[in-house]
Write an enzyme that holds these catalytic residues in place. Structure first.
Site, short mmCIF file in Angstrom:
data_model
loop_
_atom_site.label_atom_id
_atom_site.label_comp_id
_atom_site.label_asym_id
_atom_site.label_seq_id
_atom_site.Cartn_x
_atom_site.Cartn_y
_atom_site.Cartn_z
N ASP A 47 -4.24 -30.33 56.08
CA ASP A 47 -3.04 -29.52 55.85
C ASP A 47 -2.07 -29.80 57.00
O ASP A 47 -1.87 -28.97 57.89
CB ASP A 47 -3.42 -28.03 55.79
CG ASP A 47 -2.20 -27.15 55.60
OD1 ASP A 47 -2.25 -25.97 56.02
OD2 ASP A 47 -1.19 -27.66 55.06
N THR A 66 1.57 -31.52 58.88
CA THR A 66 3.00 -31.68 58.72
C THR A 66 3.26 -33.06 58.12
O THR A 66 2.32 -33.82 57.86
CB THR A 66 3.68 -31.59 60.11
OG1 THR A 66 2.87 -32.27 61.07
CG2 THR A 66 3.86 -30.14 60.56
N ASP A 67 4.52 -33.38 57.91
CA ASP A 67 4.87 -34.69 57.33
C ASP A 67 4.62 -35.81 58.33
O ASP A 67 4.48 -35.56 59.53
CB ASP A 67 6.35 -34.65 56.91
CG ASP A 67 6.54 -33.80 55.65
OD1 ASP A 67 6.72 -32.58 55.80
OD2 ASP A 67 6.43 -34.35 54.55
N1 SAM Z 1 1.43 -26.63 54.49
C1 SAM Z 1 2.34 -27.37 55.37
C2 SAM Z 1 2.82 -28.62 54.67
O1 SAM Z 1 2.34 -28.91 53.59
O2 SAM Z 1 3.71 -29.28 55.24
C3 SAM Z 1 1.64 -27.68 56.67
C4 SAM Z 1 1.45 -26.44 57.48
S1 SAM Z 1 0.55 -26.50 58.95
C5 SAM Z 1 1.56 -25.49 59.93
C6 SAM Z 1 0.79 -28.14 59.60
C7 SAM Z 1 0.07 -28.27 60.92
O3 SAM Z 1 -0.35 -29.61 61.18
C8 SAM Z 1 0.90 -27.88 62.14
O4 SAM Z 1 0.42 -26.68 62.69
C9 SAM Z 1 0.76 -29.05 63.11
O5 SAM Z 1 0.66 -28.65 64.46
C10 SAM Z 1 -0.52 -29.68 62.59
N2 SAM Z 1 -0.72 -31.07 63.00
C11 SAM Z 1 0.21 -32.07 62.99
N3 SAM Z 1 -0.34 -33.22 63.45
C12 SAM Z 1 -1.65 -32.94 63.75
C13 SAM Z 1 -2.73 -33.70 64.27
N4 SAM Z 1 -2.57 -35.00 64.56
N5 SAM Z 1 -3.93 -33.10 64.44
C14 SAM Z 1 -4.09 -31.77 64.14
N6 SAM Z 1 -3.09 -30.98 63.66
C15 SAM Z 1 -1.89 -31.57 63.47
#
Ligand code: SAM
Length: 290
Positions: free
Chosen positions: A160, A162-163
């Site tokens: 889940d 981010t982009d």
């Molecule tokens: N549902 C949302 C969507 O579909 O875009 C995503 C929500 S959630 C907040 C996305 C999370 O991914 C963020 O909290 C971000 O910090 C985390 N994230 C991004 N890159 C990451 C990585 N390499 N390892 C772990 N978490 C990561």
């Protein structure tokens, strides 16, 4: 994200933008990894934005979070015991996953402690206490490192993220998906958020091609439309080590759903099955060679 005359703009796309009018900005900070804004909007409720992209709104978060958790976990049924969530720091997928009694342990590996802390402070209803569940282990780390170093095995891995800009870019690579496949138990499944096929067609096409090259027994996608993900239905990439898992029949899903007592507001066994029925333009992307 730019805010002209008090509007907050999504800045993901180069030739079109969406603006939301904040009735109140609750928090606006650069965490260690990304720009985080939490604000209220009259139509979408409370909104979490990261690096200029809407992550969730309290009006429609149930759609995405139910579909990311319940499709793989009801397909697995009693086999869904050990789950890994990568990203998901708002706790929505975690909340939904823990509703499955079969789950013994869930690891949530989130790179940004700030997202967890500020979601708990301003959006507590999203995780609804899930982080305190004794089955949960919260790891603050880069998911690409965790998957390579943990040595643990899971029935389901739910990405889940981010982009694919900033910290999440590495979560959309063949290397990462290969490591996820190696971290799955026999018959396990990987589900990864893969953008809107209409607005970001390359993401799901590339990921499904990587899944095939990585040797998953079944590589496909399913869809669910979340209004605050502007630009059409959201795709969930599906990589399974069991080529029949996606074809779990409706009666089996219905009896599992019935027995679970999970209510929710979006997921039903019929919606589960229908989500894998892809419109032609998406089917073409999912089946395209890299
Ligand atoms: N549902 C949302 C969507 O579909 O875009 C995503 C929500 S959630 C907040 C996305 C999370 O991914 C963020 O909290 C971000 O910090 C985390 N994230 C991004 N890159 C990451 C990585 N390499 N390892 C772990 N978490 C990561």
């Amino acid at each position: 994200m730019t805010s002209g005359e008090n509007w907050i703009e999504e800045t993901l796309h180069s030739s079109w933008r969406v603006r939301l009018k904040p009735s109140r900005v609750l928090h606006d900070i650069r965490t260690e990894h990304q720009h985080l804004v939490i604000f209220d909007n009259d139509d979408f409720g409370r909104v979490l934005m990261l690096d200029g992209i809407v992550q969730l709104s309290t009006r429609d978060e149930f759609i995405y979070h139910e579909m990311m958790a319940h499709v793989p976990l009801f397909a697995l049924g009693e086999r869904a015991a050990d789950v890994l969530i990568i990203g998901g720091g708002d706790g929505g997928v975690l909340r939904e996953a823990l509703k499955h009694e079969s789950i013994r342990s869930t690891v949530i590996c989130e790179i940004d402690q700030g997202v967890i802390d500020l979601s708990l402070k301003y959006l507590p209803e999203i995780s609804a206490g899930a982080f305190d569940d004794p089955r949960v282990e919260t790891v603050i780390a880069d998911g690409t490192r965790f998957i390579l170093e943990s040595g643990r095995r899971f029935d389901a891995i739910l990405v889940d993220s981010t982009d694919p800009i900033g910290p999440a870019a590495a979560l959309f690579t063949k290397e990462f998906y290969t490591a996820c496949k190696d971290a799955l138990k026999a018959g396990g499944v990987l589900v990864a958020q893969n953008g809107l096929p209409f607005a970001q067609p390359d993401e799901i096409a590339r990921t499904c091609s990587f899944f095939r090259e990585t040797g998953f027994d079944d590589s496909h996608a399913y869809l669910a439309t979340t209004p605050s993900y502007f630009g059409g239905p959201m795709s969930f990439a599906w990589g399974a080590l069991d080529d029949q898992l996606r074809h779990t029949d409706l009666d089996t899903l219905a009896s599992r759903f019935e027995r679970s007592g999970i209510a929710g507001k979006y997921y039903t066994p019929e919606v589960h099955k229908a989500a894998f029925a892809l419109p032609q333009y998406v089917k073409k992307l999912v089946e395209a060679e890299a």
